[in-house]
Scaffold this motif. Structure first.
Motif, PDB file in Angstrom:
ATOM      1  N   HIS A  29       0.843  -1.191   0.000  1.00  0.00           N
ATOM      2  CA  HIS A  29       0.000   0.000   0.000  1.00  0.00           C
ATOM      3  C   HIS A  29       0.884   1.250   0.000  1.00  0.00           C
ATOM      4  O   HIS A  29       1.937   1.275   0.618  1.00  0.00           O
ATOM      5  CB  HIS A  29      -0.923   0.008   1.222  1.00  0.00           C
ATOM      6  N   LYS A  30       0.393   2.290  -0.676  1.00  0.00           N
ATOM      7  CA  LYS A  30       1.175   3.515  -0.803  1.00  0.00           C
ATOM      8  C   LYS A  30       1.225   4.294   0.510  1.00  0.00           C
ATOM      9  O   LYS A  30       0.262   4.288   1.285  1.00  0.00           O
ATOM     10  CB  LYS A  30       0.579   4.408  -1.888  1.00  0.00           C
ATOM     11  N   SER A  31       2.346   4.977   0.725  1.00  0.00           N
ATOM     12  CA  SER A  31       2.510   5.879   1.858  1.00  0.00           C
ATOM     13  C   SER A  31       3.205   7.139   1.367  1.00  0.00           C
ATOM     14  O   SER A  31       3.946   7.115   0.393  1.00  0.00           O
ATOM     15  CB  SER A  31       3.360   5.238   2.960  1.00  0.00           C
ATOM     16  N   GLU A  32       2.953   8.243   2.066  1.00  0.00           N
ATOM     17  CA  GLU A  32       3.608   9.502   1.740  1.00  0.00           C
ATOM     18  C   GLU A  32       4.674   9.805   2.787  1.00  0.00           C
ATOM     19  O   GLU A  32       4.618   9.323   3.917  1.00  0.00           O
ATOM     20  CB  GLU A  32       2.576  10.631   1.665  1.00  0.00           C
ATOM     21  N   PHE A  33       5.655  10.617   2.396  1.00  0.00           N
ATOM     22  CA  PHE A  33       6.783  10.923   3.271  1.00  0.00           C
ATOM     23  C   PHE A  33       6.731  12.391   3.666  1.00  0.00           C
ATOM     24  O   PHE A  33       6.809  13.272   2.817  1.00  0.00           O
ATOM     25  CB  PHE A  33       8.103  10.610   2.565  1.00  0.00           C
ATOM     26  N   PHE A  34       6.583  12.654   4.967  1.00  0.00           N
ATOM     27  CA  PHE A  34       6.449  14.004   5.496  1.00  0.00           C
ATOM     28  C   PHE A  34       7.710  14.427   6.250  1.00  0.00           C
ATOM     29  O   PHE A  34       7.678  14.780   7.410  1.00  0.00           O
ATOM     30  CB  PHE A  34       5.232  14.096   6.411  1.00  0.00           C
ATOM     31  N   GLY A  35       8.849  14.362   5.605  1.00  0.00           N
ATOM     32  CA  GLY A  35      10.077  14.850   6.201  1.00  0.00           C
ATOM     33  C   GLY A  35      10.808  13.847   7.062  1.00  0.00           C
ATOM     34  O   GLY A  35      11.956  13.523   6.806  1.00  0.00           O
ATOM     35  N   ASP A  36      10.152  13.347   8.113  1.00  0.00           N
ATOM     36  CA  ASP A  36      10.772  12.315   8.948  1.00  0.00           C
ATOM     37  C   ASP A  36       9.747  11.281   9.398  1.00  0.00           C
ATOM     38  O   ASP A  36       9.989  10.514  10.309  1.00  0.00           O
ATOM     39  CB  ASP A  36      11.448  12.943  10.172  1.00  0.00           C
ATOM     40  N   ARG A  37       8.600  11.287   8.740  1.00  0.00           N
ATOM     41  CA  ARG A  37       7.574  10.318   9.107  1.00  0.00           C
ATOM     42  C   ARG A  37       6.855   9.807   7.865  1.00  0.00           C
ATOM     43  O   ARG A  37       6.732  10.517   6.856  1.00  0.00           O
ATOM     44  CB  ARG A  37       6.565  10.927  10.094  1.00  0.00           C
ATOM     45  N   ILE A  38       6.410   8.583   7.969  1.00  0.00           N
ATOM     46  CA  ILE A  38       5.663   7.944   6.888  1.00  0.00           C
ATOM     47  C   ILE A  38       4.188   7.925   7.266  1.00  0.00           C
ATOM     48  O   ILE A  38       3.829   7.521   8.373  1.00  0.00           O
ATOM     49  CB  ILE A  38       6.167   6.504   6.653  1.00  0.00           C
ATOM     50  N   VAL A  39       3.339   8.353   6.348  1.00  0.00           N
ATOM     51  CA  VAL A  39       1.906   8.369   6.589  1.00  0.00           C
ATOM     52  C   VAL A  39       1.240   7.482   5.543  1.00  0.00           C
ATOM     53  O   VAL A  39       1.314   7.762   4.338  1.00  0.00           O
ATOM     54  CB  VAL A  39       1.327   9.796   6.509  1.00  0.00           C
ATOM     55  N   HIS A 121      -7.935  18.997   5.184  1.00  0.00           N
ATOM     56  CA  HIS A 121      -7.017  19.889   5.890  1.00  0.00           C
ATOM     57  C   HIS A 121      -5.583  19.685   5.404  1.00  0.00           C
ATOM     58  O   HIS A 121      -4.853  20.656   5.167  1.00  0.00           O
ATOM     59  CB  HIS A 121      -7.096  19.662   7.399  1.00  0.00           C
ATOM     60  N   LYS A 122      -5.188  18.441   5.238  1.00  0.00           N
ATOM     61  CA  LYS A 122      -3.827  18.156   4.769  1.00  0.00           C
ATOM     62  C   LYS A 122      -3.608  18.699   3.363  1.00  0.00           C
ATOM     63  O   LYS A 122      -2.566  19.298   3.070  1.00  0.00           O
ATOM     64  CB  LYS A 122      -3.575  16.643   4.812  1.00  0.00           C
ATOM     65  N   ASP A 123      -4.600  18.519   2.474  1.00  0.00           N
ATOM     66  CA  ASP A 123      -4.466  18.988   1.100  1.00  0.00           C
ATOM     67  C   ASP A 123      -4.453  20.517   1.024  1.00  0.00           C
ATOM     68  O   ASP A 123      -3.707  21.104   0.229  1.00  0.00           O
ATOM     69  CB  ASP A 123      -5.604  18.457   0.226  1.00  0.00           C
ATOM     70  N   ARG A 124      -5.278  21.170   1.831  1.00  0.00           N
ATOM     71  CA  ARG A 124      -5.381  22.628   1.798  1.00  0.00           C
ATOM     72  C   ARG A 124      -4.221  23.333   2.484  1.00  0.00           C
ATOM     73  O   ARG A 124      -3.859  24.452   2.119  1.00  0.00           O
ATOM     74  CB  ARG A 124      -6.674  23.090   2.480  1.00  0.00           C
ATOM     75  N   VAL A 125      -3.660  22.683   3.509  1.00  0.00           N
ATOM     76  CA  VAL A 125      -2.668  23.373   4.325  1.00  0.00           C
ATOM     77  C   VAL A 125      -1.282  22.758   4.161  1.00  0.00           C
ATOM     78  O   VAL A 125      -0.409  23.324   3.503  1.00  0.00           O
ATOM     79  CB  VAL A 125      -3.095  23.396   5.806  1.00  0.00           C
ATOM     80  N   GLU A 126      -1.078  21.587   4.732  1.00  0.00           N
ATOM     81  CA  GLU A 126       0.276  21.035   4.792  1.00  0.00           C
ATOM     82  C   GLU A 126       0.844  20.725   3.412  1.00  0.00           C
ATOM     83  O   GLU A 126       1.947  21.161   3.070  1.00  0.00           O
ATOM     84  CB  GLU A 126       0.311  19.793   5.672  1.00  0.00           C
ATOM     85  N   LYS A 127       0.093  19.996   2.607  1.00  0.00           N
ATOM     86  CA  LYS A 127       0.617  19.648   1.282  1.00  0.00           C
ATOM     87  C   LYS A 127       0.726  20.883   0.385  1.00  0.00           C
ATOM     88  O   LYS A 127       1.699  21.039  -0.359  1.00  0.00           O
ATOM     89  CB  LYS A 127      -0.264  18.563   0.645  1.00  0.00           C
ATOM     90  N   TRP A 128      -0.248  21.777   0.482  1.00  0.00           N
ATOM     91  CA  TRP A 128      -0.232  22.968  -0.353  1.00  0.00           C
ATOM     92  C   TRP A 128       0.968  23.851  -0.042  1.00  0.00           C
ATOM     93  O   TRP A 128       1.615  24.392  -0.934  1.00  0.00           O
ATOM     94  CB  TRP A 128      -1.544  23.719  -0.183  1.00  0.00           C
TER      95      TRP A 128
END
Length: 199
Positions: A29-39, A121-128
């Motif tokens: 399954h796919k995961s995204e990488f947020f600097g030092d953590r996998i989501v 929220h993630k799409d509008r703020v953190e990822k954007w």
């Protein structure tokens, strides 16, 4: 059958980019990488998938005779300066597309996220915030799935400010200037009933 989406929980322990890429290579399954953590990424609803597919169909049709290519949600995008790797719901790159050895796209021209309760929220703020660091990026689209609403952020080059436009009606259409095409809101919501808000 329920398609309720839950916010994925990140790994508790910090990981490096190399560790993430090693895991992702063989992951089921796919995961995204947020600097030092996998989501880990949650599964998407049929409505979500239909909207994303509609975008790919419409852009693919109009870009057929160009050097640009639309990609689905399996195409990961790397924001090198931020140390992030995300899987947008759709992306577009053109003849100068650059891919890392792991297949990450470095210079998308257009990115698209289909909004859900768990990811909005993630799409509008953190990822954007991180997507804006891509000097190649010219357009960012947010497409709602619980109502008819397409939001478009555009800029002409990395030095200009982002402009914002919203399109809440099926009869709306809008240009994507960087691609030289026009998209119909009705086409993006094709086969999606009941997403118009009552007057």
């Amino acid at each position: 059958m329920s398609y309720a989406l839950k916010l994925p929980k990140p790994d508790a322990e910090p990981v490096t980019l190399e560790e993430y890429l090693a895991r992702e290579k063989d992951a089921e399954h796919k995961s995204e990488f947020f600097g030092d953590r996998i989501v880990a990424m949650a599964g998407a609803s049929p409505t979500h998938n239909t909207i994303a597919s509609n975008f790919l169909i419409e852009t693919g049709r109009q870009l057929l005779e160009t050097t640009c290519q639309s990609y689905n949600s399996d195409q990961k995008v790397r924001i090198f300066e931020a140390g992030r790797i995300f899987y947008p719901d759709a992306s577009v790159a053109c003849d100068d597309a650059f891919f890392d050895d792991d297949g990450s796209l470095r210079n998308p021209l257009v990115l698209v996220e289909v909004l859900s309760d768990s990811t909005e929220h993630k799409d509008r703020v953190e990822k954007w915030l991180h997507y804006q660091q891509l000097s190649s990026l010219r357009a960012y689209l947010l497409i709602a799935q619980d109502q008819t609403l397409v939001e478009v952020f555009e800029r002409t080059n990395p030095e200009t400010d982002w402009t914002y436009r919203s399109f809440p009606r099926r009869e709306d259409s809008f240009p994507l200037h960087c691609l030289g095409i026009t998209l119909s809101v009705a086409a993006l919501y094709r086969r999606i009933p009941g997403t118009d808000k009552p007057e």
